[in-house]
Design an enzyme around this catalytic site. Structure first.
Site, mmCIF file in Angstrom:
data_model
loop_
_atom_site.group_PDB
_atom_site.id
_atom_site.type_symbol
_atom_site.label_atom_id
_atom_site.label_comp_id
_atom_site.label_asym_id
_atom_site.label_seq_id
_atom_site.Cartn_x
_atom_site.Cartn_y
_atom_site.Cartn_z
ATOM 1 N N PRO A 43 25.641 115.441 44.190
ATOM 2 C CA PRO A 43 24.712 116.584 43.570
ATOM 3 C C PRO A 43 23.352 116.424 43.934
ATOM 4 O O PRO A 43 22.627 117.438 43.915
ATOM 5 C CB PRO A 43 25.159 116.459 42.179
ATOM 6 C CG PRO A 43 26.012 115.276 42.061
ATOM 7 C CD PRO A 43 26.522 114.738 43.329
ATOM 8 N N ASP A 247 47.554 66.010 72.798
ATOM 9 C CA ASP A 247 48.727 64.854 72.114
ATOM 10 C C ASP A 247 48.484 65.131 70.840
ATOM 11 O O ASP A 247 47.691 65.839 70.031
ATOM 12 C CB ASP A 247 48.541 63.546 72.750
ATOM 13 C CG ASP A 247 47.163 63.175 72.760
ATOM 14 O OD1 ASP A 247 46.621 63.490 71.796
ATOM 15 O OD2 ASP A 247 46.819 62.324 73.616
ATOM 16 N N LYS A 269 51.913 62.026 71.643
ATOM 17 C CA LYS A 269 52.768 61.226 71.351
ATOM 18 C C LYS A 269 52.469 60.288 70.175
ATOM 19 O O LYS A 269 51.784 59.766 69.993
ATOM 20 C CB LYS A 269 53.115 60.179 72.777
ATOM 21 C CG LYS A 269 51.541 59.812 73.271
ATOM 22 C CD LYS A 269 51.697 59.355 74.570
ATOM 23 C CE LYS A 269 50.314 59.281 75.243
ATOM 24 N NZ LYS A 269 50.024 58.546 76.373
ATOM 25 N N GLY A 300 42.783 62.562 71.817
ATOM 26 C CA GLY A 300 42.077 62.229 70.485
ATOM 27 C C GLY A 300 41.063 61.004 71.100
ATOM 28 O O GLY A 300 41.323 60.307 72.099
ATOM 29 N N GLY A 301 39.843 60.940 70.422
ATOM 30 C CA GLY A 301 39.180 60.195 70.566
ATOM 31 C C GLY A 301 38.348 60.256 71.826
ATOM 32 O O GLY A 301 37.928 61.139 72.380
ATOM 33 N N ASP A 302 38.398 58.984 72.589
ATOM 34 C CA ASP A 302 37.675 58.926 73.880
ATOM 35 C C ASP A 302 38.946 58.508 75.007
ATOM 36 O O ASP A 302 39.766 57.842 74.710
ATOM 37 C CB ASP A 302 36.550 57.667 73.971
ATOM 38 C CG ASP A 302 36.039 57.643 75.283
ATOM 39 O OD1 ASP A 302 35.053 57.896 75.531
ATOM 40 O OD2 ASP A 302 36.673 57.267 76.228
ATOM 41 N N THR A 330 34.856 57.740 70.012
ATOM 42 C CA THR A 330 36.275 57.004 69.630
ATOM 43 C C THR A 330 36.357 56.608 68.333
ATOM 44 O O THR A 330 35.684 56.637 67.274
ATOM 45 C CB THR A 330 35.969 55.650 70.305
ATOM 46 O OG1 THR A 330 37.456 55.211 70.529
ATOM 47 C CG2 THR A 330 35.316 54.795 70.101
ATOM 48 N N ALA A 331 37.921 56.603 67.858
ATOM 49 C CA ALA A 331 38.268 56.525 66.590
ATOM 50 C C ALA A 331 37.440 55.215 65.607
ATOM 51 O O ALA A 331 36.915 55.556 64.415
ATOM 52 C CB ALA A 331 39.738 56.101 66.263
ATOM 53 N N MET A 382 45.995 51.500 66.473
ATOM 54 C CA MET A 382 47.449 51.415 66.599
ATOM 55 C C MET A 382 47.958 50.331 65.892
ATOM 56 O O MET A 382 48.859 49.704 66.229
ATOM 57 C CB MET A 382 48.001 51.345 68.045
ATOM 58 C CG MET A 382 47.706 52.370 68.875
ATOM 59 S SD MET A 382 47.818 52.349 70.667
ATOM 60 C CE MET A 382 46.387 51.274 71.321
ATOM 61 N N GLY A 411 40.960 59.075 59.731
ATOM 62 C CA GLY A 411 39.457 59.233 59.595
ATOM 63 C C GLY A 411 38.650 60.588 60.144
ATOM 64 O O GLY A 411 39.165 61.211 61.037
HETATM 65 N N1 SAH Z 1 41.610 57.360 72.586
HETATM 66 C C1 SAH Z 1 41.669 57.332 71.073
HETATM 67 C C2 SAH Z 1 42.583 56.099 70.788
HETATM 68 C C3 SAH Z 1 44.203 56.644 71.099
HETATM 69 S S1 SAH Z 1 45.265 55.184 70.573
HETATM 70 C C4 SAH Z 1 40.403 56.810 70.711
HETATM 71 O O1 SAH Z 1 39.253 56.654 71.404
HETATM 72 O O2 SAH Z 1 40.235 57.122 69.491
HETATM 73 C C5 SAH Z 1 45.812 55.827 69.017
HETATM 74 C C6 SAH Z 1 45.034 55.133 67.897
HETATM 75 O O3 SAH Z 1 43.843 55.552 67.570
HETATM 76 C C7 SAH Z 1 45.731 55.422 66.367
HETATM 77 O O4 SAH Z 1 46.855 54.845 66.327
HETATM 78 C C8 SAH Z 1 44.712 55.176 65.343
HETATM 79 O O5 SAH Z 1 44.622 53.528 65.482
HETATM 80 C C9 SAH Z 1 43.363 55.452 66.184
HETATM 81 N N2 SAH Z 1 42.995 56.739 65.802
HETATM 82 C C10 SAH Z 1 42.588 57.776 66.258
HETATM 83 N N3 SAH Z 1 42.200 59.039 65.638
HETATM 84 C C11 SAH Z 1 42.261 58.505 64.394
HETATM 85 C C12 SAH Z 1 41.973 58.821 63.081
HETATM 86 N N4 SAH Z 1 41.537 60.108 62.991
HETATM 87 N N5 SAH Z 1 41.997 58.142 62.156
HETATM 88 C C13 SAH Z 1 42.290 56.836 62.193
HETATM 89 N N6 SAH Z 1 42.711 56.278 63.360
HETATM 90 C C14 SAH Z 1 42.773 56.910 64.412
#
Ligand code: SAH
Length: 457
Positions: A43, A247, A269, A300-302, A330-331, A382, A411
């Site tokens: 309006p 993996d 694995k 995972g990690g390095d 790395t972890a 591991m 972690g």
């Molecule tokens: N290349 C990876 C390691 C591979 S071996 C790196 O550099 O981190 C796999 C192992 O890494 C697992 O059994 C565990 O011990 C460790 N790992 C990887 N990610 C993890 C996480 N978020 N928390 C705790 N341990 C971890």
């Protein structure tokens, strides 16, 4: 995702705005910018709305809202002060199957109007699903500052050349590579600095010798879990890869950052449960790269720390396939930091050892005597299933039974759990707390610093 984002073509379509104030004006302006045929029902109108209606040749009903205003409309937006009117618009639109938005009342909407960054033809739409328009606006500012100022010119140029390049490079994969190469090179910079004609000529010249699809492999460390710990290079290659072999340690949050159309192949694995055996992975990498694919091997990690990365690239090198390796956090580094444990410390530890705690037949092949030292930190990968052996061996080799040990599960992720106890108690404590793999075990005086330095969670 609560709603499906879409970009709607409203060119010359009648779009109804109910309301004549400033909020209605913002929505009406947007509709006009998108080429809609504006229809305003109110309006009373504020001055700017009256001008907008005039300039855009809008339909104007200077009346209260009535259902018949929606007849044949493409969409409706209600922006009045009256809950009653807004509700009536919402109900009437829904009854007719017309998409409706009611400003600031998500429960009455069938669509929401996102915050936008408009560099047409590039438009970025941001929505918080009504949770916080202010947050959406601040994200909009962030994206706006990231986009090059003349990205609109670049997009327009690419649009102009699209059909002619399609005719010159008919194969889809080859054409995709072509455009990627153009965008990764210096041509965008030419456009950004105003040299459009030069950019056009360069693209046409490149199209006369399009690249052959050449496969390569990126062996990339994805870090321990938190996606913000990815490196910039990892992220860039994740967006580029056609196929991804990942993996178990690669977190869900990280997989979400992959190119959505990339093929994702899970290759294991879990301990003792190799979805694809290592030789199979090596062969797969070679085969996919030979098909001309860009293959991302995400670990995972390095990749070079307990990651068998070395073996994978040995196969690639032997097959003459080009590859890049990207280190990751790395972890040990990630888990220690997120547990508030510095791996070294001027007063407590001058060295750190990364060790495998993976138990083989006949025990872990480690030199326990070397491991039992003060001023040293041990990080076991591991190691959960071997924790009992590890603790026993360290005690038998005279490590102080009160030495602090941390066992860190998942972690750096939101699921992180940290179990701390003395060397003599750790096995019992881990069992009591139901700690599960993947875990990283840290042994050393530095673990005690967690009491002061813990910052996460
Ligand atoms: N290349 C990876 C390691 C591979 S071996 C790196 O550099 O981190 C796999 C192992 O890494 C697992 O059994 C565990 O011990 C460790 N790992 C990887 N990610 C993890 C996480 N978020 N928390 C705790 N341990 C971890």
């Amino acid at each position: 995702m609560e709603r499906l984002p879409l970009f709607l073509d409203v060119q010359a379509q009648r779009c109804v705005v109910i309301g004549g104030g400033e909020v209605a004006l913002r929505k009406a302006t947007l509709l006009v910018r998108a080429g809609a045929r504006l229809h305003v029902v109110a309006p009373e109108l504020c001055d700017e709305m009256a001008s907008l209606c005039e300039e855009s040749d809008a339909l104007l009903c200077r009346t209260e809202f009535h259902e018949c205003c929606l007849q044949g409309a493409t969409l409706a937006i209600a922006a009045t002060d009256s809950l009653e009117v807004n509700t009536a618009v919402s109900l009437a639109a829904r009854a007719r199957g017309i998409p409706v938005n009611v400003v600031d009342q998500p429960e009455l909407c069938t669509f929401i109007v996102p915050a936008i960054v408009d560099r047409s033809p590039i438009v970025v739409a941001i929505s918080s699903g009504g949770a916080s328009p202010i947050l959406a606006r601040s994200i909009k500012g962030l994206i706006d500052s990231l986009l090059p100022a003349r990205v609109d010119r670049l997009a327009a140029l690419l649009r102009e050349l699209r059909d002619s390049i399609k005719a010159k490079i008919p194969r889809f994969e080859q054409r995709t590579r072509f455009w990627e190469k153009i965008l990764e090179g210096d041509i965008p910079e030419l456009v950004y600095s105003g040299k459009e004609q030069q950019a056009r000529e360069r693209i046409e010249e490149e199209a006369r010798r399009p690249p052959r699809a050449k496969g390569e492999v990126y062996l990339v460390g994805a870090g321990p879990g938190d996606p913000e710990l990815l490196t910039l290079k990892a992220l860039r290659l994740m967006h580029k890869a056609d196929v991804v072999l990942y993996d178990r340690l690669v977190s869900e949050a990280i997989l979400l950052k992959l190119r959505p159309d990339a093929d994702k192949v899970f290759v294991g694995k879990a301990r003792a449960d190799h979805a694809v055996p290592q030789e199979g992975i090596n062969e797969m990498l070679v085969r996919l790269a030979r098909e001309g694919k860009r293959v991302l091997r995400l670990k995972g990690g390095d990749p070079f720390i307990f990651g068998r990365g070395g073996e994978e690239i040995e196969t690639l090198a032997a097959a003459g396939i080009s590859f890049q390796v990207v280190p990751g956090i790395t972890a040990a580094s990630g888990c220690a930091t997120y547990a508030g444990i510095p791996l070294t410390h001027r007063d407590y530890s001058q060295s750190v050892r990364f060790l495998t705690g993976h138990i083989r037949e006949g025990g872990v092949p480690l030199n326990w005597e070397l491991l039992v030292r003060e001023q040293q930190t041990l990080a076991f990968y591991m190691g959960l299933s071997g924790l009992e052996v590890i603790a026993r061996q360290l005690l038998e080799h005279s490590m102080d039974s009160s030495m602090p040990v941390a066992v860190i599960e998942q972690g750096t992720t939101r699921e992180q759990k940290v179990c701390v106890a003395s060397l003599e108690d750790i096995v019992t404590r881990v069992a009591a707390e139901g700690i599960q793999p993947p875990t990283l075990i840290i042994v050393g005086r530095v673990v005690a610093l967690r009491d002061k330095l813990n910052w996460f969670g």
